[in-house]
Motif scaffolding. Structure first.
Motif, PDB file in Angstrom:
ATOM      1  N   SER A   2      34.470   6.174  23.807  1.00 19.10           N
ATOM      2  CA  SER A   2      34.635   6.069  22.365  1.00 19.10           C
ATOM      3  C   SER A   2      33.804   4.908  21.822  1.00 19.10           C
ATOM      4  CB  SER A   2      36.113   5.852  22.031  1.00 19.10           C
ATOM      5  OG  SER A   2      36.290   5.867  20.645  1.00 19.10           O
ATOM      6  N   THR A  24      29.288   7.350   7.719  1.00 21.97           N
ATOM      7  CA  THR A  24      30.236   8.449   7.916  1.00 21.97           C
ATOM      8  C   THR A  24      29.494   9.719   8.331  1.00 21.97           C
ATOM      9  OG1 THR A  24      31.775   7.492   6.316  1.00 21.97           O
ATOM     10  CG2 THR A  24      32.044   9.825   6.815  1.00 21.97           C
ATOM     11  N   ASN A  25      28.379   9.983   7.680  1.00 22.85           N
ATOM     12  CA  ASN A  25      27.578  11.155   8.025  1.00 22.85           C
ATOM     13  C   ASN A  25      27.047  11.060   9.453  1.00 22.85           C
ATOM     14  OD1 ASN A  25      24.680  12.464   8.163  1.00 22.85           O
ATOM     15  ND2 ASN A  25      25.867  13.609   6.645  1.00 22.85           N
ATOM     16  N   CYS A  27      28.274   9.278  11.973  1.00 24.18           N
ATOM     17  CA  CYS A  27      29.394   9.354  12.924  1.00 24.18           C
ATOM     18  C   CYS A  27      29.915  10.780  13.079  1.00 24.18           C
ATOM     19  CB  CYS A  27      30.524   8.427  12.484  1.00 24.18           C
ATOM     20  SG  CYS A  27      30.154   6.685  12.728  1.00 24.18           S
ATOM     21  N   GLU A  28      30.062  11.491  11.966  1.00 24.36           N
ATOM     22  CA  GLU A  28      30.577  12.857  12.041  1.00 24.36           C
ATOM     23  C   GLU A  28      29.578  13.804  12.705  1.00 24.36           C
ATOM     24  OE1 GLU A  28      33.651  14.342  11.341  1.00 24.36           O
ATOM     25  OE2 GLU A  28      34.163  12.219  11.454  1.00 24.36           O
ATOM     26  N   THR A  29      28.312  13.522  12.573  1.00 24.19           N
ATOM     27  CA  THR A  29      27.288  14.358  13.189  1.00 24.19           C
ATOM     28  C   THR A  29      27.090  14.021  14.665  1.00 24.19           C
ATOM     29  OG1 THR A  29      26.122  14.510  11.082  1.00 24.19           O
ATOM     30  CG2 THR A  29      24.870  15.073  13.045  1.00 24.19           C
ATOM     31  N   GLU A  30      27.019  12.739  14.978  1.00 28.25           N
ATOM     32  CA  GLU A  30      26.660  12.298  16.327  1.00 28.25           C
ATOM     33  C   GLU A  30      27.859  12.056  17.253  1.00 28.25           C
ATOM     34  OE1 GLU A  30      23.470  12.017  17.341  1.00 28.25           O
ATOM     35  OE2 GLU A  30      22.651  12.505  15.366  1.00 28.25           O
ATOM     36  N   LYS A  32      31.429  12.931  16.562  1.00 28.71           N
ATOM     37  CA  LYS A  32      32.661  13.565  16.062  1.00 28.71           C
ATOM     38  C   LYS A  32      33.787  13.488  17.103  1.00 28.71           C
ATOM     39  CE  LYS A  32      34.249  17.451  13.433  1.00 28.71           C
ATOM     40  NZ  LYS A  32      34.092  17.129  12.045  1.00 28.71           N
ATOM     41  N   GLY A  33      34.887  12.863  16.700  1.00 25.68           N
ATOM     42  CA  GLY A  33      36.051  12.739  17.564  1.00 25.68           C
ATOM     43  C   GLY A  33      35.931  11.669  18.633  1.00 25.68           C
ATOM     44  N   LYS A  34      34.805  10.943  18.645  1.00 26.13           N
ATOM     45  CA  LYS A  34      34.584   9.936  19.682  1.00 26.13           C
ATOM     46  C   LYS A  34      34.318   8.554  19.097  1.00 26.13           C
ATOM     47  CE  LYS A  34      32.463  13.247  22.828  1.00 26.13           C
ATOM     48  NZ  LYS A  34      31.231  13.596  23.545  1.00 26.13           N
ATOM     49  N   TYR A  35      34.807   8.311  17.891  1.00 23.32           N
ATOM     50  CA  TYR A  35      34.553   7.008  17.285  1.00 23.32           C
ATOM     51  C   TYR A  35      35.754   6.544  16.464  1.00 23.32           C
ATOM     52  CZ  TYR A  35      33.814   9.107  12.674  1.00 23.32           C
ATOM     53  OH  TYR A  35      33.986   9.762  11.480  1.00 23.32           O
TER      54      TYR A  35
END
Length: 91
Positions: A2, A24-25, A27-30, A32-35
């Motif tokens: 994470s 945010t963009n 993190c959600e792209t690269e 997702k679910g791991k940050y």
């Protein structure tokens, strides 16, 4: 693995808002679910900025995975952000 990120902003200034949107963009792209992302407003929590030695806003701090990395700016260049945080291949 994470990723733990802290984004230091200064209220809702244009650069702070843009940095949060860009991050945010990314993190959600690269990642997702791991940050985990903590957004810290220095107007409300100046002691946290002092503790992390933040001298410019907006500043992004990567806490985990090591090593610690910092990026200053609106985070509009995705590749520079990923390279600067040393996260291109680690997550």
């Amino acid at each position: 693995m994470s990723v733990l990120l802290k984004l230091y902003i200064n209220g809702s200034t244009p650069n702070s808002v843009k940095a949060l949107e860009n991050l945010t963009n990314i993190c959600e792209t690269e990642f997702k679910g791991k940050y985990d992302l903590l957004v810290i407003d220095i107007l409300k929590n100046p002691e946290l900025a002092e503790k992390d030695k933040i001298i410019a806003i907006p500043t992004l701090v990567k806490q985990l995975p090591p090593p610690l990395r910092k990026i200053i700016g609106d985070l509009s260049d995705r590749q520079k952000v990923l390279c600067g945080l040393d996260l291109r291949e680690s997550v």
